[in-house]
Design an enzyme around this catalytic site. Structure first.
Site, PDB file in Angstrom:
ATOM      1  N   HIS A  98       4.928  -8.712  37.254  1.00  0.00           N
ATOM      2  CA  HIS A  98       5.947  -8.962  36.232  1.00  0.00           C
ATOM      3  C   HIS A  98       5.449  -8.557  34.842  1.00  0.00           C
ATOM      4  O   HIS A  98       6.139  -7.871  34.092  1.00  0.00           O
ATOM      5  CB  HIS A  98       6.325 -10.443  36.282  1.00  0.00           C
ATOM      6  CG  HIS A  98       7.458 -10.822  35.383  1.00  0.00           C
ATOM      7  ND1 HIS A  98       7.771 -12.116  35.105  1.00  0.00           N
ATOM      8  CD2 HIS A  98       8.350 -10.081  34.690  1.00  0.00           C
ATOM      9  CE1 HIS A  98       8.809 -12.160  34.288  1.00  0.00           C
ATOM     10  NE2 HIS A  98       9.175 -10.936  34.010  1.00  0.00           N
ATOM     11  N   GLU A 101       5.467  -4.879  34.758  1.00  0.00           N
ATOM     12  CA  GLU A 101       6.827  -4.362  34.565  1.00  0.00           C
ATOM     13  C   GLU A 101       7.180  -4.342  33.074  1.00  0.00           C
ATOM     14  O   GLU A 101       7.788  -3.398  32.578  1.00  0.00           O
ATOM     15  CB  GLU A 101       7.812  -5.249  35.347  1.00  0.00           C
ATOM     16  CG  GLU A 101       9.278  -4.879  35.193  1.00  0.00           C
ATOM     17  CD  GLU A 101      10.151  -6.093  34.921  1.00  0.00           C
ATOM     18  OE1 GLU A 101      10.788  -6.141  33.845  1.00  0.00           O
ATOM     19  OE2 GLU A 101      10.194  -7.005  35.783  1.00  0.00           O
ATOM     20  N   HIS A 102       6.771  -5.400  32.360  1.00  0.00           N
ATOM     21  CA  HIS A 102       7.042  -5.437  30.916  1.00  0.00           C
ATOM     22  C   HIS A 102       6.151  -4.464  30.146  1.00  0.00           C
ATOM     23  O   HIS A 102       6.615  -3.783  29.231  1.00  0.00           O
ATOM     24  CB  HIS A 102       6.774  -6.845  30.370  1.00  0.00           C
ATOM     25  CG  HIS A 102       7.892  -7.816  30.615  1.00  0.00           C
ATOM     26  ND1 HIS A 102       8.588  -8.388  29.589  1.00  0.00           N
ATOM     27  CD2 HIS A 102       8.424  -8.304  31.763  1.00  0.00           C
ATOM     28  CE1 HIS A 102       9.511  -9.208  30.090  1.00  0.00           C
ATOM     29  NE2 HIS A 102       9.428  -9.172  31.408  1.00  0.00           N
ATOM     30  N   GLU A 174       3.231  -8.960  25.639  1.00  0.00           N
ATOM     31  CA  GLU A 174       4.145  -9.135  26.765  1.00  0.00           C
ATOM     32  C   GLU A 174       3.676 -10.188  27.756  1.00  0.00           C
ATOM     33  O   GLU A 174       4.483 -10.885  28.333  1.00  0.00           O
ATOM     34  CB  GLU A 174       4.356  -7.809  27.498  1.00  0.00           C
ATOM     35  CG  GLU A 174       5.019  -6.739  26.646  1.00  0.00           C
ATOM     36  CD  GLU A 174       6.429  -7.115  26.215  1.00  0.00           C
ATOM     37  OE1 GLU A 174       7.142  -7.747  27.015  1.00  0.00           O
ATOM     38  OE2 GLU A 174       6.815  -6.795  25.074  1.00  0.00           O
ATOM     39  N   GLU A 199       9.181 -16.538  29.196  1.00  0.00           N
ATOM     40  CA  GLU A 199      10.277 -16.277  30.133  1.00  0.00           C
ATOM     41  C   GLU A 199      10.137 -17.164  31.369  1.00  0.00           C
ATOM     42  O   GLU A 199      11.099 -17.774  31.831  1.00  0.00           O
ATOM     43  CB  GLU A 199      10.268 -14.790  30.531  1.00  0.00           C
ATOM     44  CG  GLU A 199      11.395 -14.419  31.492  1.00  0.00           C
ATOM     45  CD  GLU A 199      11.235 -13.016  32.074  1.00  0.00           C
ATOM     46  OE1 GLU A 199      10.522 -12.181  31.478  1.00  0.00           O
ATOM     47  OE2 GLU A 199      11.831 -12.763  33.128  1.00  0.00           O
TER      48      GLU A 199
HETATM   49 ZN   LIG Z   1      10.658 -10.424  32.599  1.00  0.00          ZN
END
Ligand SMILES: [Zn+2]
Length: 1030
Positions: A98, A101-102, A174, A199
């Site tokens: 994750h 991905e960022h 991130e 998040e």
């Molecule tokens: Zn995310």
């Protein structure tokens, strides 16, 4: 703006066929000319397959030197899609896939500027851009209708995924970092910060998410499914930058990649670009990413977990969730997977299914447990069923019902009509066209392809249905045998229960504090100094003007200057009811809608309109009881639904239309049956089944309150606009926090009958032909039959029995544009719309804080500005994009750590600032004010304006499916001529007009504003008497 009924989470629902046709060579014919063994730009074709049921041709290839896999689906659809998928199978919960991905989106070799996705949103006409982290893969899709745009975006996507910079500061921003609360002040305490960290903290406030996550983790405990690929907030701080880079090197490699393209653009061009810009620079590796099969258990297991209390719960003693999960076979066995997904639908979908009858109607819970039914996203699929909102002492009763129901199905099997209804559903949903078909397809095949299943087999739905029918014919016990094998005699069975703990959030916070202390304790003075310096460096980097000139871009001149006209014909049914006919290539499906204005409705009934709508097509009608009605709807239609609407007027902010939209669709052959059903619903709706009514109220109340954590910003925005226009007030009543609270209250009522008895009172204001207009979208061949059926329906609908009692509201009659008023694309008589205004209404400021036990905030601030036809509206629309991209995103997401933030202008003329999953609240409100100062000072360039315009046009020109064409005219009274005028106003927006509207509407003391906040206790707000805390 469209709102055709469809069920969520269902592949077939979004299936679409033959969207906008383009002249030239047919995409499928071109694709069929490829031959197995053919070599194209470093790839070799391995399979070419025609799939007529989805009107597409599949071409499978593999890349010679890296082994990358490729699937192209050629189809006459201009909304072309690309995606690249990597198998990412982490073995810990640090969230490495994750965070990666960022982080790959923070700049790459060719495009070293931060956030190329967000930047490209303003340089492109993309119809979709995003990235997803699933449990075992990461997917990067985009779509666009413009060929040059496709090449631009492809270049950015390839560079980001294969050649990202992955700088340490990107990881800090991130992923996670230690930073001083105020980065400029080393005396303030150190805390955890980072986009993914926040998040995931937000994600784990959602109880449904917690339950589904545990269900998967515990049912598949041996490998990657036992961890949280998104990251657990307490594990994310264990991830290092080195680990992140290592994970990229081994997972984001062509040998571990699957490429997918869809649409009518030629394949060769894609292959060349992908080969040249990415694949040719790699050698083959052996990616060690496959997931081993789960070892089956020899006996069932049980687990208990805890979650946060539901702040909106009507009954605090009924908050337990219990579910039972069963492991199913490997999803790469496509027919077995197809059969089991159908079997799961039969077991749980709709009021005629056995688990619905046994569990939902037992009254033991409020709704099904999360993630109920078939789940095929993991290598081995699973099925789960259970209830939420259960009293702790009833958990065993729920478990007994589940066992008993399986036993019963085993004895009795399913009725033929139920199976037919399900197969009909597949048929109609294959024909019903959505605009995001490419995205639907890539999401549909991703899990199976990820484990080397055959994606082409998966798409042959026609032959799977045929084989399914044959199995049933040959063996009437076919489904019962599956139930026996996978449910009754399956020892790999998990019972999971989850109950709230009042101290849950406190304990989580405690654990976070411990983790933080652990990290800080091992810091040397030198480390601390470095942390302070890096914090400053990050701030400097974030504040630095970004050079985005490296990124490819479309120009404003690439935008079509005019819109294509949609031809509409208006005719009167029964001599008075206007019906709009729009002939479209709908692929054998008829779409029927009716809109009934509610201008006579007494105000005290308004809050009950959403509930009226949600139960109207579910409680039975005429001679049909609710089960028979559900059966008929499933057998004959793709769905029939009613929804409340508040439609703002395009010229005056204080004028609006309120009403109910009825929408439905069916296969051509079933139109008479569907219209017959509508007749019965209008003529004799049934509001008697009190027990079942309670079930429906409870389910929708539960669904509403579960949605609050995830849609908090929407609730904040609606609330902020409540006192600014009369329409805003109604919007809050229909869909705001007031509605959530009302539903929760009803759920707790001992006498639900008193609510049920109000509903027939609404009937006489809405279900009549005096205030009705209809619309039909169908193929030209189908129109005359449709006209006959609609005529019959309208004649059957009664006249209004309601008297108009003016009160303090008044009605304004307004003709929609038509042929007689000079429109070239609409023929027939004028449609009169009955709008409402409240002459006593005065906009005023309010500030509301909804106190909710979330660890993050959702903030909304709304300003009253200009209506749609005002040229200022166009400037404000561009301004909202400009502020989002050039100011709010940096301030609130990048620096502030919120998951999202922005500004937008509604069709209703409300300019709204918002933030989403935001660690801050009052600071964010200050950022909104700073954004206005920034705009007033005109600190933006022509390039910035052009980018904002591109992004506005990307949504203005978003593809519209045949089912929804002409809907703007039908609902909003917007003709193509009016839209063209607005388009020209958008093109004309200039630096001067942007500065002017910022000052005129948004400056302090200008437009009236409203504020709303959803979030935890807030010391500053508690002290400020201008806030109302609720
Ligand atoms: Zn995310």
């Amino acid at each position: 703006m469209g709102n055709v009924v469809s069920c969520e989470n269902c592949f077939w629902c979004s299936a679409s066929l033959g969207a906008r046709r383009r002249r030239g060579t047919a995409a499928c014919e071109r694709a069929l000319q490829h031959e197995v063994g053919e070599r194209i730009h470093g790839f070799t074709v391995s399979q070419v397959t025609d799939i007529p049921e989805l009107s597409l041709t599949a071409v499978k290839l593999s890349h010679d030197s890296t082994g990358a896999k490729y699937l192209h689906l050629a189809r006459e659809d201009t909304n072309n899609l690309f995606s690249v998928q990597f198998r990412t199978t982490p073995l810990d919960s640090t969230g490495v896939p994750h965070v990666l991905e960022h982080t790959v989106l923070c700049g790459s070799q060719k495009y070293p500027c931060r956030d190329p996705f967000f930047k490209m949103l303003n340089r492109s006409l993309s119809t979709f851009m995003n990235a997803f982290t699933a449990s075992d893969y990461t997917l990067y899709p985009f779509s666009t209708q413009n060929p040059k745009d496709f090449q631009n975006l492809l270049s950015v996507y390839l560079d980001a995924t294969f050649f990202p910079c992955l700088r340490e500061l990107d990881f800090w921003q991130e992923g996670w970092r230690l930073e001083h609360e105020n980065p400029r002040d080393p005396q303030t305490p150190l805390t955890f910060k980072g986009v993914v960290f926040n998040e995931m903290k937000g994600a784990f406030t959602d109880n449904e998410r917690i339950f589904s996550q545990h269900l998967q983790n515990r049912l598949l405990p041996d490998h990657t499914y036992s961890v949280i690929s998104g990251g657990h907030p307490l594990c994310i701080p264990d991830l290092t930058w080195e680990q992140l880079k290592q994970f990229h090197a081994t997972h984001y490699h062509p040998s571990n990649a699957r490429f997918f393209t869809y649409g009518n653009f030629p394949l060769e061009q894609h292959l060349r670009q992908i080969h040249e810009e990415a694949l040719s620079k790699f050698e083959k590796i052996k990616p060690n990413t496959s997931v081993p099969t789960q070892k089956p258990w020899d006996k069932p297991r049980e687990f208990q977990i805890t979650c946060g209390p539901d702040a909106l719960a009507a009954d605090s003693s009924k908050q337990t969730t219990v579910g039972v999960g069963f492991l199913l076979p490997d999803i790469t066995d496509t027919f077995e997977a197809f059969t089991l997904s159908l079997l799961s639908s039969l077991l749980i979908s709709g009021p005629n299914s056995p688990f619905y009858k046994a569990l939902i109607e037992s009254g033991l819970g409020t709704d099904f447990s999360p993630d109920v039914g078939y789940n095929g996203s993991t290598r081995e699929a699973y099925f789960s069923v259970g209830l939420q909102g259960v009293a702790e002492q009833d958990v065993q009763a729920v478990r007994d019902i589940i066992d008993r129901t399986i036993e019963e199905v085993l004895q009795k099997g399913f009725e033929d009509d139920q199976i037919e209804a399900l197969l009909h559903k597949i048929e109609i949903q294959m024909k019903h066209q959505s605009v995001s078909f490419g995205l639907t397809l890539t999401s549909y095949i991703a899990p199976c392809w990820n484990h080397d299943g055959d994606p082409v087999e998966l798409l042959k739905l026609g032959s799977q249905v045929a084989r399914f029918r044959q199995c049933l014919r040959e063996n009437p016990e076919f489904l019962q045998e599956k139930v026996k094998q996978y449910f009754k005699n399956n020892p790999h069975k998990l019972t999971l229960s989850m109950k709230p703990d009042d101290k849950y959030f406190e304990k989580q916070a405690q654990k976070e504090t411990e983790k933080l202390k652990q990290k800080i304790d091992c810091l040397s003075p030198k480390d601390k100094k470095q942390i302070y310096e890096k914090g400053l460096e990050l701030q400097t980097q974030q504040s630095k003007a970004q050079d985005t000139s490296c990124l490819p871009a479309l120009k404003v001149s690439d935008i079509e200057p005019t819109i294509p006209l949609t031809h509409l014909e208006v005719a009167l049914a029964a001599g008075e009811t206007p019906v709009q006919y729009c002939a479209q290539p709908t692929n054998g499906v008829v779409y029927f809608r009716a809109f009934c204005s509610l201008h006579t409705l007494p105000e005290e009934l308004r809050p009950y309109v959403p509930l009226f709508c949600s139960v109207l097509t579910k409680l039975g009608c005429g001679l049909l009881d609710y089960r028979q009605q559900a059966q008929q709807i499933e057998l004959k239609t793709g769905g029939m639904a009613a929804s409340p609407h508040v439609i703002p007027d395009g010229t005056h902010l204080d004028v609006y239309e309120q009403g109910v939209l009825f929408s439905s669709f069916c296969l051509d052959r079933n139109l008479p049956d569907m219209m017959q059903l509508w007749s019965e619903i209008f003529h004799s709706p049934c509001f008697e089944e009190e027990e079942y009514f309670r079930v429906l109220v409870t389910m929708s109340a539960q669904e509403l309150s579960n949605g609050v954590p995830d849609s908090g910003h929407l609730y904040a925005m609606v609330r902020a606009g409540r006192t600014l226009t009369p329409a805003g007030d109604l919007q809050e009543t229909f869909s705001g926090m007031d509605q959530v609270k009302l539903m929760k209250r009803m759920m707790g009522m001992s006498d639900i009958g008193q609510v049920l008895r109000k509903l027939p009172r609404i009937t006489k204001h809405v279900l009549n032909r005096d205030n009705m207009r209809c619309s039909v979208n169908a193929t030209p061949q189908q129109m005359s039959l449709a006209e006959k059926e609609v005529e019959k329906f309208v004649q059957n609908v009664g006249r209004s029995k309601a008297e108009w009692k003016p009160g303090h509201l008044s009605v304004v009659e307004k003709p929609a544009p038509s042929g007689s008023s000079g429109s070239t694309h609409i023929s027939g008589p004028r449609v009169l719309r009955k709008l409402i205004t409240d002459p006593t209404f005065k906009p005023h400021q309010t500030k509301t804080h909804f106190l909710l036990p979330f660890p993050v905030n959702h903030v909304g601030e709304c300003v009253r500005t200009a209506p749609y036809t005002d040229p200022d509206h166009a400037s404000l629309k561009v301004l909202a994009r400009l502020m989002t991209a050039k100011f709010l995103h940096t301030e609130i997401r990048e620096k502030g750590g919120a998951y999202g933030a922005g500004a937008r202008l509604g069709h209703d003329g409300m300019f709204t600032f918002y933030s989403y999953r935001d660690p801050h609240s009052t600071e964010t409100l200050q950022s909104f004010a700073k954004a206005v100062d920034w705009a007033k000072a005109g600190r933006f360039t022509q390039q910035d304006i052009d980018e904002a315009k591109l992004s506005v046009f990307a949504s203005v020109d978003a593809p519209v499916p045949p089912s929804d064409r002409g809907l703007d005219h039908f609902l909003y009274g917007l003709s193509d001529e009016l839209k063209q005028v607005h388009r020209e106003q958008l093109f004309a927006v200039s630096h001067d007009s942007l500065v002017a509207v910022s000052d005129k509407y948004l400056g302090v003391g200008r437009g009236t504003r409203g504020l709303a906040l959803l979030g935890p206790e807030n010391a500053k707000i508690a002290k400020d008497p201008s806030w109302i805390v609720r």
